[in-house]
Design an enzyme around this catalytic site. Sequence first.
Site, PDB file in Angstrom:
ATOM      1  N   ASP A   1       0.873  -1.168   0.000  1.00 34.52           N
ATOM      2  CA  ASP A   1       0.000   0.000   0.000  1.00 34.52           C
ATOM      3  C   ASP A   1       0.910   1.217   0.000  1.00 34.52           C
ATOM      4  O   ASP A   1       1.454   1.605   1.025  1.00 34.52           O
ATOM      5  CB  ASP A   1      -0.903  -0.012   1.240  1.00 34.52           C
ATOM      6  CG  ASP A   1      -1.733   1.262   1.386  1.00 34.52           C
ATOM      7  OD1 ASP A   1      -1.764   2.063   0.441  1.00 34.52           O
ATOM      8  OD2 ASP A   1      -2.342   1.444   2.453  1.00 34.52           O
TER       9      ASP A   1
ATOM     10  N   LYS B   1       3.043  11.204  -3.669  1.00 35.66           N
ATOM     11  CA  LYS B   1       1.928  10.569  -4.368  1.00 35.66           C
ATOM     12  C   LYS B   1       0.989  11.608  -4.979  1.00 35.66           C
ATOM     13  O   LYS B   1       0.322  11.332  -5.975  1.00 35.66           O
ATOM     14  CB  LYS B   1       1.173   9.665  -3.390  1.00 35.66           C
ATOM     15  CG  LYS B   1       0.076   8.819  -4.011  1.00 35.66           C
ATOM     16  CD  LYS B   1      -0.463   7.863  -2.966  1.00 35.66           C
ATOM     17  CE  LYS B   1      -1.637   7.048  -3.460  1.00 35.66           C
ATOM     18  NZ  LYS B   1      -2.097   6.085  -2.445  1.00 35.66           N
TER      19      LYS B   1
ATOM     20  N   GLU C   1      -7.168   0.636  -4.484  1.00 34.76           N
ATOM     21  CA  GLU C   1      -7.156   0.526  -3.024  1.00 34.76           C
ATOM     22  C   GLU C   1      -8.490   0.049  -2.438  1.00 34.76           C
ATOM     23  O   GLU C   1      -8.489  -0.840  -1.570  1.00 34.76           O
ATOM     24  CB  GLU C   1      -6.742   1.876  -2.427  1.00 34.76           C
ATOM     25  CG  GLU C   1      -5.283   2.194  -2.678  1.00 34.76           C
ATOM     26  CD  GLU C   1      -4.904   3.647  -2.467  1.00 34.76           C
ATOM     27  OE1 GLU C   1      -3.733   3.992  -2.682  1.00 34.76           O
ATOM     28  OE2 GLU C   1      -5.800   4.427  -2.094  1.00 34.76           O
TER      29      GLU C   1
ATOM     30  N   ASP D   1     -12.544   5.173   1.526  1.00 34.41           N
ATOM     31  CA  ASP D   1     -11.098   5.252   1.705  1.00 34.41           C
ATOM     32  C   ASP D   1     -10.675   6.717   1.771  1.00 34.41           C
ATOM     33  O   ASP D   1     -10.520   7.388   0.752  1.00 34.41           O
ATOM     34  CB  ASP D   1     -10.403   4.535   0.553  1.00 34.41           C
ATOM     35  CG  ASP D   1      -8.891   4.442   0.736  1.00 34.41           C
ATOM     36  OD1 ASP D   1      -8.367   5.088   1.652  1.00 34.41           O
ATOM     37  OD2 ASP D   1      -8.239   3.732  -0.049  1.00 34.41           O
TER      38      ASP D   1
END
Length: 537
Positions: free
Chosen positions: A8, A70, A171, A193
Site C-alpha cells: 500500500d 503521491k 485501493e 477510503d
Amino acid sequence: MSFAVGIDLGTTNSVVAVATPTGVEFALGPQGERVHPSVVAFPPGGGVVCGTEAKARRVREPDTTVYSAKRLIGQNIKSPLVQLALTGLPFAVEEGPNQQPIVVTRDRRLTVPEVSGQVLAYLKRCAERQLGQRVSQAVVTVPANFSDGQRQATKEAGRLAGLEVLRLLNEPTAAALAYGFGQHKDEVVCVFDFGGGTFDVSLLAIKDEVFEVLATDGDFFLGGDDLDRAIAEFLAAEMNRQLHVDPRPDPALMTRLVLAGEEIKVHLSAHASAEGVIDGLHHQGRELQLPFRLTRAQLENMVRGFVDRAIDLTRNVLTAAHIDPKMVTEVVCVGGTTRVPMVRQRLAELFGREPALRINPDEVVAQGAAIQAGSLAGSLFHGPARSARDAVPTAALSPLAHGGVPWAAPVAPARPILLDVTPAALRIATAGGFTEEILERNLPTPIERTRTFTTARDHQTQVVIECCRGDARKADGNEALGRLLLEGLPPRRRGEVRIDVTFRVDQDGILHVRARDADTGIAQEAELEVLGAPAAA
C-alpha cells in the site's frame, strides 16, 4: 526463493505485507513499526534516508526532505491542482521534460517516480530483512480514481525499486478483498477510503470469491493532509496573534505546525478538546513556544468542507450504481482520516448504520494486496511461518479482528476474481474543441471499444489523437491524458479517410490507444505519450 508482497503505497504512510501459511504478515521497520512514513530525506553527508528516520528530519531539514510525492506522481506540473499543492511544500519542485514535476534537492534532480521508487525500495528491504528471502514481485495499490499517467508512473516507480509489478490494484478493491476473501459472503459493501492525500469510494458486490466493483469515484487531492493543513493555518494565525511572528513564509516553522496539526487531529479523534504548548519553533535565533487550545467542534468547522466533499462523492457512487444506502450491508473504513468522529458520524447518517470498526484502516489495503500478490504468484499459502508476534493469525478470528484475515483452508485454496471498473469517462478531442466519449465511467475492465472517425481537412496525411478523461463535452473541460500520432494517410478529401480509434483499458487500469486507417490498414498502437509522465525508457 523469492516472494511476492503486497504494498500500500500511501501519500502519508505505506505498508508492506506478505501472505504466509499463518496469515498476512507485515514487514516491520527498524523500530518495530508496521506503518512506514512515505518520506525520503537527503542528508547533508550524502545518501538517502527513508521511513520513520526521514520523517524525523522534516522540521530541521524541510527543503531536503520529500513527502506527499503521491500527490505529484504522474501529474502535469501545469495542472492548477498541482500548482495549488506545490504552495504547501517546503522543498523545490520544477518543471521537467514533458511537463513532469522534478524534485530539486541539494545537488540532485529527481523525477517523482524516482522518489516513490526510493520508498518502494525501502519497503522491499524491510520485507527481505524480515522474511530472510529475496523479494522481486509486488502488487502495488493505487487510488481507484488514478489517471493513466499516475498508474504508469507508479509502475515505473516499482521498476526503479527493483520490483516486477504484477498488478496495480485499486485501493478500495484491495480493502474489499481483505474484508471478504475466504468468508463466503454475499453482500454489497461500500469501501470508504479517506487516506492522507487521496480519497476513494467504491461499491462492491461480493459473492464468494468474486469481487465486482459496481461504481467508483474519488479525488486525489483530498485527504488527511488537508485537515492537518487547516489546523496548521489556525496555529499560524495564533502564532501571529500571540507572538507577532508570521510563520507562513518560513518552511521550517510551517512544517512544525503541520506536524503539530496532525498530532492535534489524532488527539481530537479521542477527546473533546486539545490544549498545550508547541515548542521547537525557531525564529531569528530564538526558540519560541506557542500555547494553543482547540476543541473538536472548532476542528469540525474547519474541515467541514472536506468531509462534505467526501460524502457528496459517496452519494454520487450510490446514484451511479443505482444502490439505495439501505441496501449496503457493510461500510468498510480505510485510511487514518476515517478515525475522525465527524467522518464516521456522517457515514452513519448516510447509511443508517455504524461503519465497521473492527478493521484496522491503516493496514487493510496492504492485506488485500498481499492476498492478491500471493494469488498471482501462485504462492498464496506457501512461505515461511513466522512467529505468533509478527504474523497475523488466520484461525479462530472474526473477519479482520485485530487485523487478521481468516480464509478458507489452505488445501486447494480458492483464487479471488476481481472485476474492477473505469473510474472516469475516456474521450478523444474532435474538431471545434469538442470531444467524443469512447468509454463511459464505471465500465468493467479490462475492456476494449472502437469508434470510427474521419479527417477534418482536405489532403490530411496525419492525425493526432488527443485523449482526455472527464464528462465535459468541451475538450478544455476535461483532463488531458496524452496523444497518439497516426501518419501516412492517403491525401484524400475531407471525410473520405476513415480512422478506427480503439481504446483498451487493461487490468491495471492503463489505457492503450490504437489508431488505424480503415481502408489501407496503416495503424499505430501504444500506451499514450502522457503529459506529466517520464518519457519511456
